[in-house]
Design an enzyme around this catalytic site. Structure first.
Site, mmCIF file in Angstrom:
data_model
loop_
_atom_site.group_PDB
_atom_site.id
_atom_site.type_symbol
_atom_site.label_atom_id
_atom_site.label_comp_id
_atom_site.label_asym_id
_atom_site.label_seq_id
_atom_site.Cartn_x
_atom_site.Cartn_y
_atom_site.Cartn_z
ATOM 1 N N GLU A 124 5.023 -26.214 20.503
ATOM 2 C CA GLU A 124 6.128 -25.172 20.332
ATOM 3 C C GLU A 124 6.489 -24.552 21.711
ATOM 4 O O GLU A 124 5.468 -24.701 22.569
ATOM 5 C CB GLU A 124 5.088 -23.856 19.469
ATOM 6 N N LYS A 152 -1.745 -19.230 4.268
ATOM 7 C CA LYS A 152 -2.877 -19.649 5.050
ATOM 8 C C LYS A 152 -3.119 -18.515 6.164
ATOM 9 O O LYS A 152 -2.239 -17.641 6.032
ATOM 10 C CB LYS A 152 -2.391 -20.890 5.974
ATOM 11 N N ASP A 194 -5.451 -22.082 13.725
ATOM 12 C CA ASP A 194 -3.861 -21.802 13.364
ATOM 13 C C ASP A 194 -3.188 -23.099 13.171
ATOM 14 O O ASP A 194 -2.238 -23.042 12.216
ATOM 15 C CB ASP A 194 -3.313 -20.945 14.721
ATOM 16 N N ASP A 218 0.394 -24.671 2.560
ATOM 17 C CA ASP A 218 0.571 -25.217 4.015
ATOM 18 C C ASP A 218 2.015 -25.523 4.185
ATOM 19 O O ASP A 218 2.489 -26.278 3.841
ATOM 20 C CB ASP A 218 -0.289 -26.487 4.155
ATOM 21 N N HIS A 219 2.815 -24.495 4.882
ATOM 22 C CA HIS A 219 4.258 -24.853 4.817
ATOM 23 C C HIS A 219 4.568 -25.981 5.177
ATOM 24 O O HIS A 219 6.170 -26.416 5.060
ATOM 25 C CB HIS A 219 4.931 -23.506 5.436
ATOM 26 N N HIS A 246 -1.842 -27.557 9.739
ATOM 27 C CA HIS A 246 -0.696 -28.374 9.809
ATOM 28 C C HIS A 246 -0.654 -29.832 10.103
ATOM 29 O O HIS A 246 -0.245 -30.695 9.624
ATOM 30 C CB HIS A 246 0.365 -27.734 10.586
ATOM 31 N N ARG A 267 0.799 -1.280 0.213
ATOM 32 C CA ARG A 267 0.176 0.083 0.134
ATOM 33 C C ARG A 267 0.953 1.195 -0.092
ATOM 34 O O ARG A 267 0.360 2.355 -0.707
ATOM 35 C CB ARG A 267 -0.959 0.008 1.435
ATOM 36 N N LYS A 271 1.067 -24.063 22.270
ATOM 37 C CA LYS A 271 2.316 -23.047 22.302
ATOM 38 C C LYS A 271 2.727 -23.324 23.965
ATOM 39 O O LYS A 271 1.793 -23.737 24.789
ATOM 40 C CB LYS A 271 1.569 -21.511 22.285
HETATM 41 C C1 BG6 Z 1 2.231 -21.212 11.656
HETATM 42 C C2 BG6 Z 1 1.398 -20.823 12.817
HETATM 43 O O1 BG6 Z 1 1.545 -21.355 10.579
HETATM 44 O O2 BG6 Z 1 3.022 -22.147 11.869
HETATM 45 C C3 BG6 Z 1 2.188 -20.456 13.770
HETATM 46 O O3 BG6 Z 1 0.534 -19.532 12.408
HETATM 47 C C4 BG6 Z 1 3.234 -21.578 14.223
HETATM 48 O O4 BG6 Z 1 1.435 -19.837 15.070
HETATM 49 C C5 BG6 Z 1 3.959 -21.909 13.185
HETATM 50 O O5 BG6 Z 1 3.993 -20.797 15.248
HETATM 51 C C6 BG6 Z 1 4.617 -22.849 13.440
HETATM 52 O O6 BG6 Z 1 5.290 -23.411 12.392
HETATM 53 P P1 BG6 Z 1 6.892 -24.348 12.449
HETATM 54 O O7 BG6 Z 1 7.496 -24.445 10.988
HETATM 55 O O8 BG6 Z 1 7.713 -23.279 13.151
HETATM 56 O O9 BG6 Z 1 6.481 -25.354 12.985
#
Ligand code: BG6
Length: 486
Positions: A219, A151, A238, A180-181, A243, A47, A339
């Site tokens: 995490e 996502k 999330d 979705d990484h 995931h 922007r 978390k």
């Molecule tokens: C993200 C979430 O998609 O994945 C985060 O939004 C999370 O909240 C993260 O911390 C975890 O990814 P990774 O690759 O660190 O396990």
């Protein structure tokens, strides 16, 4: 590997966090591996009207410096390939101006009109951007056009359906890459090779041999500075819907007929469709309170910056799922993610059934365990298969010992998920991206939980979640398998 044709990589959210931490470094690394094709340019769109090509170039140089790239190399790389276009209000005129800028850059650089539109944006900005691209005719080009959507894809079944409908109004499914990484992580992809290239495991992979499957995505970090987004999402949206569910699908799917996008995604969708209704008694939601992680005091969720008073957002979810098909009938799948847990750990534990009779009982203690296969996805990626062995002593005593394989010992550095995913977008391989039907099937399963008001159990930061999550397993005679170091 398919060659990458010359292309323009357009990043919406071009001055944002994702572009800086992941996309620019991933593109640079692909370039250093000679995988970006013979010509490529990056157009950042945001922007800010005060930004221009020079400002984005120095910003991209900073992104590369943060990723450890030397100043000269970063400068050379950015100077002739990075461009900026502002889109302050997202009006039709601004999208037309964007279209003209794209054509100008392509003309100047001799690019043939292959385009990636990467939406590294907050979810609220997806619909106007997708519509803006479509209405400006940017959904078609002289070459190919691909749309990448980050996502979260929707926040429930209805919104995911709406977003899919909008995408399909302007783009064909074959042009859409839903990220979705987790699917880009080497160890996650390796689940498929592990399962389908090693016949010994596949023959044991069923209700006759497996007692239960436990998926943990823990995490140690709390919500940090992301409460603004996270408090509206919560752990179910999330992490679980995307995931964790992807891990479940890969572990439970049938063997695809071939290793291509359609066959793999079709099998994953079948798992989601076979998931039984999730009942309230199969779900435990939790929220971390104050505690300690690695010897340091940690605030509870309600005391984190920007968490609204009276928040009812879950930071932990545990589920007991049933997959109603021939392979998995009767095998519980336990999932948990949270978390502020004791450590970062993504692990799948496959617990095999015990030997039916202990023939060693008369000779001494007989504490036969289950054979357990641990797939450690991060960190310290690898596998462990646990066996009972005899200790060299009398009376006969057994001990469970690991047979392990450590990814880094075998392969050294593992590529970043975004590097893999960006390369797949450029080569047009959708296998590691989520199909429209898959997003909807997944949201459909979790919608009933999202709509019910389940109690929120407290857990201390630094613990493995609320005690109620242990009860989910205890009710079926199970316990969470402890983390196993590879
Ligand atoms: C993200 C979430 O998609 O994945 C985060 O939004 C999370 O909240 C993260 O911390 C975890 O990814 P990774 O690759 O660190 O396990």
């Amino acid at each position: 590997m398919t060659d990458v044709p010359p292309q323009l990589f357009v990043i919406f959210g071009g001055t944002g966090d994702l572009a800086k931490r992941k996309l620019i470094p991933a593109l640079h690394r692909l370039g250093s591996r000679n995988l970006l094709g013979e010509k490529q340019a990056i157009l950042g769109v945001a922007r800010d009207e005060d930004f221009d090509d020079d400002a984005l170039r120095s910003w991209a140089r900073e992104a590369l410096a943060d990723a450890g790239v030397g100043a000269d190399e970063a400068g050379d790389w950015c100077d002739d390939r990075v461009f900026y276009q502002s889109l302050p209000n997202g009006t039709a005129d601004e999208f037309q101006a964007l279209a003209q800028r794209i054509e100008k850059i392509e003309g100047d650089l001799g690019l043939p009109g292959n385009r990636v539109f990467y939406l590294a944006l907050p979810p609220g900005a997806f619909p106007p951007t997708i519509a803006g691209l479509g209405e400006a005719g940017l959904n078609r080009s002289p070459g190919w056009t691909r749309l990448v959507v980050e996502k979260p894809f929707g926040r429930d079944a209805a919104s995911a359906r709406e977003l899919n409908e909008l995408c399909h109004q302007h783009f064909d499914e074959s042009q859409i890459y839903r990220i979705d990484h987790y699917l880009g992580k080497e160890t996650v992809q390796n689940l498929l090779v592990f399962r389908f290239a090693n016949a010994i495991f596949e023959s044991l992979w069923n209700r006759d041999r497996i007692e239960c499957v436990q998926i943990t995505v823990a995490e140690s970090l709390g919500v940090g500075s992301r409460a603004d987004y996270y408090d509206r999402a919560g752990a179910l949206r999330d992490m679980v819907q995307n995931h964790v569910t992807q891990l479940l699908s890969l572990i439970a799917m049938e063997v695809p007929t071939t290793f291509d996008a359609d066959s793999v995604r079709y099998e994953k969708i079948k798992v989601l469709k076979a998931l039984d209704e999730i009942r309230p008694q199969d779900v435990v939601l939790g929220r971390y309170g104050p505690g300690s992680i690695d010897g340091r005091d940690v605030a509870g969720y309600l005391d984190e910056p920007d968490v609204p008073d009276g928040s009812h957002t879950e930071t932990f979810v545990s589920l007991r799922l049933r997959i109603d098909n021939w392979r998995w009938q009767g095998v519980p799948f336990y999932l948990r993610t949270g978390k502020s847990m004791p450590r970062r750990l993504t692990q799948i534990a496959v617990l095999f059934r015990r030997a039916p009779v202990c023939v060693f009982e008369p000779l001494g203690s007989c504490n036969i365990g289950s054979n357990v296969l641990i797939l450690r996805l991060q960190p310290d990626e690898g596998f462990v298969l646990c066996f009972d062995v005899k200790e060299p002593s009398e009376p006969l005593t057994m001990r469970t010992l690991p047979l392990s394989f450590h990814y880094r010992d075998a392969f050294g550095e593992i590529p970043e998920a975004y590097e893999t995913l960006v390369l797949d977008v450029l080569t047009g391989d959708q296998t590691l991206f989520v199909h429209a039907e898959e997003t909807e099937a997944s949201w459909n399963r979790y919608d009933p939980i999202l709509q019910s008001s389940l109690p929120l159990h407290d857990y201390a930061a630094g613990s493995w979640g609320p005690a109620a999550a242990d009860r989910l397993l205890a009710e079926r005679g199970h316990t969470w398998h402890p983390p196993v170091d590879v």
